[in-house]
Design a protein around this motif. Structure first.
Motif, PDB file in Angstrom:
ATOM      1  N   SER A 133       0.815  -1.223   0.000  1.00 46.03           N
ATOM      2  CA  SER A 133       0.000   0.000   0.000  1.00 46.03           C
ATOM      3  C   SER A 133       0.843   1.265   0.000  1.00 46.03           C
ATOM      4  O   SER A 133       0.397   2.319  -0.463  1.00 46.03           O
ATOM      5  N   THR A 134       2.069   1.180   0.524  1.00 47.82           N
ATOM      6  CA  THR A 134       2.917   2.380   0.581  1.00 47.82           C
ATOM      7  C   THR A 134       3.463   2.769  -0.791  1.00 47.82           C
ATOM      8  O   THR A 134       3.579   3.948  -1.119  1.00 47.82           O
ATOM      9  N   THR A 135       3.786   1.785  -1.609  1.00 51.25           N
ATOM     10  CA  THR A 135       4.341   2.062  -2.944  1.00 51.25           C
ATOM     11  C   THR A 135       3.345   1.818  -4.072  1.00 51.25           C
ATOM     12  O   THR A 135       3.670   2.043  -5.237  1.00 51.25           O
ATOM     13  N   ASN A 136       2.116   1.348  -3.715  1.00 49.70           N
ATOM     14  CA  ASN A 136       1.093   1.044  -4.730  1.00 49.70           C
ATOM     15  C   ASN A 136       1.622   0.071  -5.783  1.00 49.70           C
ATOM     16  O   ASN A 136       1.506   0.309  -6.989  1.00 49.70           O
ATOM     17  N   THR A 137       2.201  -0.996  -5.318  1.00 48.55           N
ATOM     18  CA  THR A 137       2.695  -2.045  -6.223  1.00 48.55           C
ATOM     19  C   THR A 137       2.073  -3.380  -5.843  1.00 48.55           C
ATOM     20  O   THR A 137       1.773  -3.641  -4.672  1.00 48.55           O
ATOM     21  N   LEU A 138       1.868  -4.218  -6.832  1.00 50.42           N
ATOM     22  CA  LEU A 138       1.320  -5.555  -6.647  1.00 50.42           C
ATOM     23  C   LEU A 138       2.352  -6.573  -7.111  1.00 50.42           C
ATOM     24  O   LEU A 138       2.777  -6.557  -8.268  1.00 50.42           O
ATOM     25  N   THR A 139       2.772  -7.446  -6.194  1.00 51.87           N
ATOM     26  CA  THR A 139       3.745  -8.485  -6.514  1.00 51.87           C
ATOM     27  C   THR A 139       3.004  -9.792  -6.792  1.00 51.87           C
ATOM     28  O   THR A 139       2.232 -10.267  -5.948  1.00 51.87           O
ATOM     29  N   VAL A 140       3.238 -10.367  -7.967  1.00 47.00           N
ATOM     30  CA  VAL A 140       2.591 -11.601  -8.393  1.00 47.00           C
ATOM     31  C   VAL A 140       3.673 -12.655  -8.632  1.00 47.00           C
ATOM     32  O   VAL A 140       4.631 -12.410  -9.373  1.00 47.00           O
ATOM     33  N   VAL A 141       3.495 -13.810  -7.992  1.00 48.56           N
ATOM     34  CA  VAL A 141       4.430 -14.914  -8.183  1.00 48.56           C
ATOM     35  C   VAL A 141       3.653 -16.107  -8.744  1.00 48.56           C
ATOM     36  O   VAL A 141       2.725 -16.605  -8.104  1.00 48.56           O
ATOM     37  N   VAL A 187       8.626 -21.158 -20.980  1.00 46.40           N
ATOM     38  CA  VAL A 187       7.936 -22.377 -21.383  1.00 46.40           C
ATOM     39  C   VAL A 187       8.571 -23.576 -20.684  1.00 46.40           C
ATOM     40  O   VAL A 187       9.807 -23.696 -20.645  1.00 46.40           O
ATOM     41  N   LYS A 188       7.731 -24.456 -20.145  1.00 43.98           N
ATOM     42  CA  LYS A 188       8.185 -25.693 -19.538  1.00 43.98           C
ATOM     43  C   LYS A 188       7.828 -26.847 -20.479  1.00 43.98           C
ATOM     44  O   LYS A 188       6.665 -27.037 -20.817  1.00 43.98           O
ATOM     45  N   LYS A 189       8.828 -27.603 -20.887  1.00 45.20           N
ATOM     46  CA  LYS A 189       8.663 -28.604 -21.938  1.00 45.20           C
ATOM     47  C   LYS A 189       8.079 -29.915 -21.395  1.00 45.20           C
ATOM     48  O   LYS A 189       8.517 -30.435 -20.374  1.00 45.20           O
ATOM     49  N   CYS A 190       7.076 -30.401 -22.116  1.00 44.20           N
ATOM     50  CA  CYS A 190       6.563 -31.763 -21.980  1.00 44.20           C
ATOM     51  C   CYS A 190       6.258 -32.147 -20.529  1.00 44.20           C
ATOM     52  O   CYS A 190       6.838 -33.094 -19.978  1.00 44.20           O
ATOM     53  N   THR A 191       5.344 -31.419 -19.909  1.00 42.33           N
ATOM     54  CA  THR A 191       4.970 -31.745 -18.536  1.00 42.33           C
ATOM     55  C   THR A 191       3.563 -31.250 -18.234  1.00 42.33           C
ATOM     56  O   THR A 191       3.204 -30.134 -18.639  1.00 42.33           O
ATOM     57  N   PRO A 192       2.760 -32.052 -17.531  1.00 40.12           N
ATOM     58  CA  PRO A 192       1.459 -31.583 -17.058  1.00 40.12           C
ATOM     59  C   PRO A 192       1.548 -30.933 -15.684  1.00 40.12           C
ATOM     60  O   PRO A 192       0.575 -30.345 -15.215  1.00 40.12           O
ATOM     61  N   ASN A 193       2.708 -31.026 -15.029  1.00 39.64           N
ATOM     62  CA  ASN A 193       2.926 -30.448 -13.702  1.00 39.64           C
ATOM     63  C   ASN A 193       4.166 -29.560 -13.774  1.00 39.64           C
ATOM     64  O   ASN A 193       5.296 -30.032 -13.570  1.00 39.64           O
ATOM     65  N   ALA A 194       3.946 -28.292 -14.077  1.00 40.77           N
ATOM     66  CA  ALA A 194       5.045 -27.363 -14.329  1.00 40.77           C
ATOM     67  C   ALA A 194       5.372 -26.558 -13.077  1.00 40.77           C
ATOM     68  O   ALA A 194       4.487 -26.181 -12.310  1.00 40.77           O
ATOM     69  N   VAL A 195       6.663 -26.293 -12.878  1.00 35.85           N
ATOM     70  CA  VAL A 195       7.146 -25.445 -11.791  1.00 35.85           C
ATOM     71  C   VAL A 195       7.759 -24.195 -12.421  1.00 35.85           C
ATOM     72  O   VAL A 195       8.767 -24.287 -13.122  1.00 35.85           O
ATOM     73  N   PHE A 196       7.150 -23.026 -12.168  1.00 34.15           N
ATOM     74  CA  PHE A 196       7.597 -21.777 -12.791  1.00 34.15           C
ATOM     75  C   PHE A 196       8.459 -20.948 -11.827  1.00 34.15           C
ATOM     76  O   PHE A 196       9.584 -20.583 -12.148  1.00 34.15           O
ATOM     77  N   ASN A 197       7.899 -20.584 -10.656  1.00 31.18           N
ATOM     78  CA  ASN A 197       8.610 -19.764  -9.660  1.00 31.18           C
ATOM     79  C   ASN A 197       9.126 -18.464 -10.280  1.00 31.18           C
ATOM     80  O   ASN A 197      10.312 -18.130 -10.161  1.00 31.18           O
ATOM     81  N   GLU A 198       8.254 -17.733 -10.925  1.00 36.32           N
ATOM     82  CA  GLU A 198       8.624 -16.469 -11.567  1.00 36.32           C
ATOM     83  C   GLU A 198       7.827 -15.325 -10.946  1.00 36.32           C
ATOM     84  O   GLU A 198       6.612 -15.428 -10.761  1.00 36.32           O
ATOM     85  N   LEU A 199       8.515 -14.224 -10.655  1.00 37.78           N
ATOM     86  CA  LEU A 199       7.933 -13.084  -9.940  1.00 37.78           C
ATOM     87  C   LEU A 199       7.771 -11.891 -10.878  1.00 37.78           C
ATOM     88  O   LEU A 199       8.672 -11.592 -11.675  1.00 37.78           O
ATOM     89  N   PHE A 200       6.631 -11.215 -10.770  1.00 37.81           N
ATOM     90  CA  PHE A 200       6.350 -10.021 -11.559  1.00 37.81           C
ATOM     91  C   PHE A 200       5.826  -8.928 -10.622  1.00 37.81           C
ATOM     92  O   PHE A 200       5.050  -9.210  -9.698  1.00 37.81           O
ATOM     93  N   VAL A 201       6.250  -7.694 -10.845  1.00 40.08           N
ATOM     94  CA  VAL A 201       5.827  -6.546 -10.038  1.00 40.08           C
ATOM     95  C   VAL A 201       5.089  -5.567 -10.945  1.00 40.08           C
ATOM     96  O   VAL A 201       5.613  -5.153 -11.987  1.00 40.08           O
ATOM     97  N   PHE A 202       3.856  -5.213 -10.546  1.00 40.07           N
ATOM     98  CA  PHE A 202       3.016  -4.294 -11.316  1.00 40.07           C
ATOM     99  C   PHE A 202       2.782  -3.019 -10.505  1.00 40.07           C
ATOM    100  O   PHE A 202       2.538  -3.081  -9.285  1.00 40.07           O
ATOM    101  N   ASP A 203       2.843  -1.885 -11.180  1.00 35.88           N
ATOM    102  CA  ASP A 203       2.502  -0.594 -10.561  1.00 35.88           C
ATOM    103  C   ASP A 203       1.004  -0.372 -10.661  1.00 35.88           C
ATOM    104  O   ASP A 203       0.430  -0.410 -11.762  1.00 35.88           O
TER     105      ASP A 203
END
Length: 414
Positions: free
Chosen positions: A288-296, A334-350
């Motif tokens: 709330s202080t920086t008005n950012t949303l962190t999505v993982v 992209v995760k190759k040839c799997t129905p159970n993918a592990v991404f662990n990627e973080l994105f920050v939105f203003d």
């Protein structure tokens, strides 16, 4: 006084001469550069497409149609440079006037009837079902017939597939009552080899006559492979229409002697039988202080089969909306040839405002496919107006800012 005047006159003439000489040299260089051919070459191959070619410098790889080009050049006048641009297809190619197959003389001028006659000696009895008579109800649901040939080159250790033609395709464009068909072919189960033909405009009986050569496939592995042909109709304004598919298991097919001519009926595409689209694990944190949303984007599990191979190449596309208008977008690897993918990627939105009521975030799980457009496996929306776990998750991050909250969410139809 006369000597300085004479020196000044000579120096002025020398300066004018040198400037004019320099300008003339620059003009000559510019004209010579413009007359030269550009330092690049555009090679469009319709026949003999080599997958994983060993020597790209050899002209044999791209010279399947050299004889046809020489005949066309000899028949054309030397000074004729006129091109009828209106007769080009979607790929910018001119339609062929000679339907002969240069690489296979025994296939010249073969009609579907000739295929039906010759296949008796080279095709298993199961393929004879395609030539049986059909009732009126079956003809309405008929999607056409695909004609092709298979061959194995032992000298080059290459598997050769020739897609000759398709007959009796349904009309996907209701206005013109025609289609713009092309074929995408994949070798299963690994999906390493993906190719597609050119698009043929406004026809229900396309004659492709395109040969694809796959190197590095041992003959001992041919029996374990399956050919998957996807017949589609190109659409300029939306996603291409799927006409049908043909699945050819190579087990029991003998390719040691000669080229094998085959034809198969096109069937409807295999629709996913499972109603579920899998689950996606998402972690959110609102500052709330920086008005950012962190999505993982953490994990995905139990993703359905995207095609007949049973293997998906999933990735997640993240779209941020403000008042139903997309203001930002991200995507994972992209995760190759799997129905159970592990991404662990973080994105920050203003976030453009302090309130999260007008903010929503959309997650699209897609199957990566180089041969055609990526297919949506499942969809998830998080926001104040979202139903189920999507709304509950959003409410928690609003009530507890600066806290990372993770939840599993069921994916819905895309």
């Amino acid at each position: 006084d006369e000597i300085p005047a004479v020196v000044g006159i000579f120096s002025a003439f020398g300066l004018v001469f040198s400037v004019s000489l320099f300008a003339w040299i620059c003009c000559q260089r510019k004209s010579s550069k413009s007359s030269k051919t550009p330092p690049y070459k555009f090679v469009h191959v319709l026949k003999g497409v080599d997958i994983y070619p060993e020597n790209l410098n050899s002209k044999k790889k791209f010279g399947a149609d050299d004889k046809n080009e020489e005949k066309n050049k000899s028949s054309m006048p030397k000074n004729s440079l006129h091109l009828d641009l209106e007769k080009r297809d979607l790929n910018g190619n001119f339609p062929k006037t000679t339907p002969k197959i240069q690489s296979s003389p025994d296939l010249e001028n073969l009609s579907p009837k000739h295929f039906a006659e010759r296949k008796k000696d080279s095709v298993s009895p199961d393929s004879l079902k395609s030539t049986t008579s059909l009732s009126s109800e079956e003809k309405q649901d008929k999607l056409g017939t695909l004609f092709f040939s298979l061959e194995y080159n032992f000298e080059k250790k290459a598997f050769v597939v020739n897609i000759k033609e398709a007959c009796g395709l349904p009309a996907m464009d209701e206005q013109s009552m025609t289609s713009d068909p092309y074929i995408k072919m994949t070798i299963l189960p690994e999906k390493k080899h993906k190719v597609k033909t050119r698009v043929l405009r406004k026809t229900l009986d396309p004659a492709f006559d395109e040969t694809f050569t796959f190197y590095g496939i041992p003959y001992s592995q041919i029996q374990d492979l399956t050919l998957h042909f996807m017949i589609l109709s190109f659409d300029r304004f939306s996603r291409d229409d799927v006409i049908g598919e043909v699945l050819i298991p190579l087990e029991g097919i003998e390719l040691s002697e000669e080229r094998l001519l085959m034809d198969r009926e096109i069937i409807k595409r295999n629709v996913r039988k499972s109603s579920g689209r899998g689950e996606l694990l998402i972690s959110l944190c609102y500052q709330s202080t920086t008005n950012t949303l962190t999505v993982v984007v953490l994990k995905a599990r139990h993703l359905p089969k995207s095609d007949v191979s049973g293997l998906s190449d999933p990735y997640v596309k993240v779209n941020l909306y403000h008042a139903k208008k997309r203001i930002s977008k991200k995507k994972t690897h992209v995760k190759k040839c799997t129905p159970n993918a592990v991404f662990n990627e973080l994105f920050v939105f203003d976030i453009p405002c302090e309130s999260l009521d007008d903010i929503s975030i959309e997650f699209l799980v897609l199957d990566s496919d180089r041969g055609s457009r990526n297919e949506v496996i499942g969809q998830l929306t998080l926001g104040s107006s979202a139903e189920g776990t999507g709304g509950e998750h959003w409410k928690e991050i609003c009530e507890y800012p600066r806290r990372q909250i993770a939840k599993w969410h069921m994916l819905c139809d895309g």
